[in-house]
Design a protein around this motif. Sequence first.
Motif, PDB file in Angstrom:
ATOM      1  N   HIS A  79       0.856  -1.180   0.000  1.00  9.44           N
ATOM      2  CA  HIS A  79       0.000   0.000   0.000  1.00  9.44           C
ATOM      3  C   HIS A  79       0.895   1.235   0.000  1.00  9.44           C
ATOM      4  N   ALA A  80       0.848   1.987  -1.078  1.00 11.92           N
ATOM      5  CA  ALA A  80       1.680   3.185  -1.140  1.00 11.92           C
ATOM      6  C   ALA A  80       1.265   4.195  -0.070  1.00 11.92           C
ATOM      7  N   GLN A  81      -0.022   4.205   0.274  1.00 20.58           N
ATOM      8  CA  GLN A  81      -0.549   5.044   1.352  1.00 20.58           C
ATOM      9  C   GLN A  81      -1.322   4.151   2.320  1.00 20.58           C
ATOM     10  N   PRO A  82      -1.440   4.545   3.590  1.00 16.26           N
ATOM     11  CA  PRO A  82      -2.228   3.740   4.525  1.00 16.26           C
ATOM     12  C   PRO A  82      -3.665   3.569   4.041  1.00 16.26           C
ATOM     13  N   ARG A  83      -4.181   2.358   4.146  1.00 14.08           N
ATOM     14  CA  ARG A  83      -5.551   2.045   3.736  1.00 14.08           C
ATOM     15  C   ARG A  83      -6.228   1.277   4.871  1.00 14.08           C
ATOM     16  N   PRO A  84      -6.623   1.955   5.936  1.00 13.79           N
ATOM     17  CA  PRO A  84      -7.114   1.245   7.128  1.00 13.79           C
ATOM     18  C   PRO A  84      -8.331   0.372   6.875  1.00 13.79           C
ATOM     19  N   VAL A  85      -9.255   0.797   6.016  1.00 13.65           N
ATOM     20  CA  VAL A  85     -10.452  -0.010   5.745  1.00 13.65           C
ATOM     21  C   VAL A  85     -10.061  -1.285   5.011  1.00 13.65           C
ATOM     22  N   THR A  86      -9.264  -1.131   3.958  1.00 10.12           N
ATOM     23  CA  THR A  86      -8.821  -2.301   3.196  1.00 10.12           C
ATOM     24  C   THR A  86      -7.954  -3.202   4.053  1.00 10.12           C
ATOM     25  N   GLU A  87      -7.098  -2.607   4.862  1.00  9.32           N
ATOM     26  CA  GLU A  87      -6.191  -3.409   5.688  1.00  9.32           C
ATOM     27  C   GLU A  87      -6.959  -4.248   6.714  1.00  9.32           C
ATOM     28  N   ALA A  88      -8.034  -3.704   7.252  1.00  9.61           N
ATOM     29  CA  ALA A  88      -8.867  -4.475   8.179  1.00  9.61           C
ATOM     30  C   ALA A  88      -9.531  -5.640   7.447  1.00  9.61           C
ATOM     31  N   LEU A  89      -9.980  -5.382   6.243  1.00 11.00           N
ATOM     32  CA  LEU A  89     -10.606  -6.426   5.431  1.00 11.00           C
ATOM     33  C   LEU A  89      -9.613  -7.548   5.112  1.00 11.00           C
ATOM     34  N   ILE A  90      -8.385  -7.167   4.768  1.00 12.37           N
ATOM     35  CA  ILE A  90      -7.366  -8.163   4.427  1.00 12.37           C
ATOM     36  C   ILE A  90      -6.945  -8.944   5.667  1.00 12.37           C
ATOM     37  N   ALA A  91      -6.746  -8.263   6.776  1.00 12.01           N
ATOM     38  CA  ALA A  91      -6.355  -8.952   8.008  1.00 12.01           C
ATOM     39  C   ALA A  91      -7.389 -10.002   8.409  1.00 12.01           C
ATOM     40  N   ASN A  93      -9.601 -11.600   6.331  1.00 14.00           N
ATOM     41  CA  ASN A  93      -9.822 -12.646   5.337  1.00 14.00           C
ATOM     42  C   ASN A  93      -8.550 -13.301   4.808  1.00 14.00           C
ATOM     43  N   PHE A  94      -7.414 -12.617   4.960  1.00 17.10           N
ATOM     44  CA  PHE A  94      -6.146 -13.133   4.450  1.00 17.10           C
ATOM     45  C   PHE A  94      -5.051 -12.940   5.503  1.00 17.10           C
ATOM     46  N   PRO A  95      -5.159 -13.650   6.615  1.00 20.45           N
ATOM     47  CA  PRO A  95      -4.233 -13.401   7.732  1.00 20.45           C
ATOM     48  C   PRO A  95      -2.770 -13.698   7.409  1.00 20.45           C
ATOM     49  N   LYS A  96      -2.502 -14.487   6.389  1.00 17.67           N
ATOM     50  CA  LYS A  96      -1.120 -14.816   6.046  1.00 17.67           C
ATOM     51  C   LYS A  96      -0.447 -13.736   5.198  1.00 17.67           C
ATOM     52  N   VAL A  97      -1.231 -12.825   4.661  1.00 14.89           N
ATOM     53  CA  VAL A  97      -0.689 -11.781   3.788  1.00 14.89           C
ATOM     54  C   VAL A  97      -0.034 -10.686   4.629  1.00 14.89           C
ATOM     55  N   LYS A  98       1.206 -10.380   4.300  1.00 16.30           N
ATOM     56  CA  LYS A  98       1.916  -9.298   4.971  1.00 16.30           C
ATOM     57  C   LYS A  98       1.684  -7.999   4.202  1.00 16.30           C
ATOM     58  N   ILE A  99       1.420  -6.920   4.906  1.00 13.09           N
ATOM     59  CA  ILE A  99       1.194  -5.618   4.276  1.00 13.09           C
ATOM     60  C   ILE A  99       2.369  -4.702   4.576  1.00 13.09           C
ATOM     61  N   VAL A 100       2.913  -4.091   3.534  1.00 13.48           N
ATOM     62  CA  VAL A 100       3.948  -3.068   3.700  1.00 13.48           C
ATOM     63  C   VAL A 100       3.431  -1.756   3.124  1.00 13.48           C
ATOM     64  N   GLN A 101       3.929  -0.674   3.680  1.00 13.17           N
ATOM     65  CA  GLN A 101       3.518   0.653   3.236  1.00 13.17           C
ATOM     66  C   GLN A 101       4.748   1.462   2.863  1.00 13.17           C
ATOM     67  N   GLY A 102       4.520   2.527   2.117  1.00 14.12           N
ATOM     68  CA  GLY A 102       5.603   3.449   1.834  1.00 14.12           C
ATOM     69  C   GLY A 102       5.681   3.848   0.376  1.00 14.12           C
ATOM     70  N   ALA A 103       6.283   5.014   0.156  1.00 13.02           N
ATOM     71  CA  ALA A 103       6.508   5.508  -1.194  1.00 13.02           C
ATOM     72  C   ALA A 103       7.756   4.872  -1.776  1.00 13.02           C
ATOM     73  N   PHE A 104       7.763   4.718  -3.101  1.00 14.62           N
ATOM     74  CA  PHE A 104       8.920   4.107  -3.744  1.00 14.62           C
ATOM     75  C   PHE A 104      10.099   5.063  -3.782  1.00 14.62           C
ATOM     76  N   PHE A 105       9.816   6.350  -3.840  1.00 15.58           N
ATOM     77  CA  PHE A 105      10.875   7.349  -3.734  1.00 15.58           C
ATOM     78  C   PHE A 105      10.306   8.583  -3.049  1.00 15.58           C
ATOM     79  N   ASN A 106      11.160   9.320  -2.358  1.00 16.30           N
ATOM     80  CA  ASN A 106      10.748  10.522  -1.645  1.00 16.30           C
ATOM     81  C   ASN A 106      11.890  11.518  -1.685  1.00 16.30           C
ATOM     82  N   GLN A 107      11.783  12.470  -2.588  1.00 18.70           N
ATOM     83  CA  GLN A 107      12.830  13.463  -2.797  1.00 18.70           C
ATOM     84  C   GLN A 107      14.168  12.770  -3.071  1.00 18.70           C
ATOM     85  N   ASP A 108      15.150  12.927  -2.192  1.00 17.83           N
ATOM     86  CA  ASP A 108      16.461  12.331  -2.452  1.00 17.83           C
ATOM     87  C   ASP A 108      16.558  10.871  -2.006  1.00 17.83           C
TER      88      ASP A 108
END
Length: 444
Positions: A79-91, A93-108
């Motif tokens: 998830h490039a941005q936090p998605r609390p509703v989706t993350e609750a749904l995934i947790a 129904n898909f407890p084995k799925v790991k969720i990571v967050q963050g932008a691929f680049f940020n300034q430098d």
Amino acid sequence: MNTDNRREFLKKTTLSFLPFVLPAGAEGESKGAHHSFKNPTILLRSSWNDNNIGDIGHTPGTLRLLERYVPEAQIILWHAQPRPVTEALIAKNFPKVKIVQGAFFNQDESVTGDLKAAFEQADLYIHNSGMPMNYGLFNYEWDSTLSNLAPFYYCIENNIPFGLYGQSFDKFAPPSMSLYRDVLNRAAFIYCRDSDSVKFLKDNQFKTPILEFGPDGCFGIDVRDEEKGLAFLKQSGLEDGKFLVVVVRTNTPHLYASGKGDLMNPAPTPEQQQQDSLRLGKVKDLITQWVQTTGLKVLIAPEALKETKYAKTMLYDQLDADIKAKVVCRETFWSADEAMSVYARAHCMFGMEPHSLIMGLALGVPVVHARPLKHGRKGWMFRDIGVPEWLFEIDQDPSTAITGAVMAIHQNYPTAKAKAKKAMDFVKNRQKETMSVVKKLVLT
């Protein structure tokens, strides 16, 4: 999965044209050389918006397909941005799925932390269903373009296969065409959710080894929240199989971005307001005839958060009193699982948005889609899966034709149910075929 095995697989399949880039002399140190093919990792980028159940629905749909057809794989969801509703749904129904967050680049700063670790672990990177691979369709923002393309270039440089699943392509304004063509030609696969997008890419000399129709990931959705869904139906007086669902989209501002307008309409004009009036007039005709002819109820349901307000004021409040008495307008937003539990009890559905209808079809419910052309090529998916008679253009087709299609479903309900099943049988076959490609990529 080691580099030699991957290269041998690519040579033996249509993927042999894929030009992965490895630094000179780095083959023995390439990413993936230490991975076991028995426990491959798939990194899925998804979940574009918590304020639209279609943007929520892509994620559990594609995750379910990966879980079903590639059970050996570990799935990381980005998830490039936090998605609390989706993350609750995934947790849930898909407890084995790991969720990571963050932008691929940020300034430098380039990719760091958990996201960097996810890419280093990945044996395949998939960009999930949507339409972000366009430039000039909704805006001319290079930042959003680069945020989508940069991970692909990272994959190329680090010998990580990548693909796009259930995409629509509508416009590459100058000078973006050559950039998109350069990177997407190096994808392992592109599955377009409509055949017009396939043609668009091929006409513009895209040469991706696998470039085919592949259904929107949302077609795989099967999550439910029966407790909330049944409670809503009981509270609203909606009986199983005895109501029509109506989903609208208006040229109105997002509720959470007052003054900026809708993504597709940054500043609604008088012309767009008139367009809304004409469109909703056709929907009003449909609701009126449905109630008068069938005696059954109608649920006006939100696919986007903002329509909890505008569907009420611009449609429900404009209905005649006797018709309004048989109509329920949901004024609170919901997640995809509660919507699925409600849609599962619908008689049939009508929508100007496609994803509630995708959910309906996944549940075996007949649907009619009257699309705004500005939404792009994605509406053609209904033709492609075998129900062209359920696809209309809201601004061009007359009210009688749209209403007639819905009434025909009611009048010939067993036939309509069989047609919905046949369409989903086609979808499921394509899902199986597309996932076989994914499985070979990560297990060979």
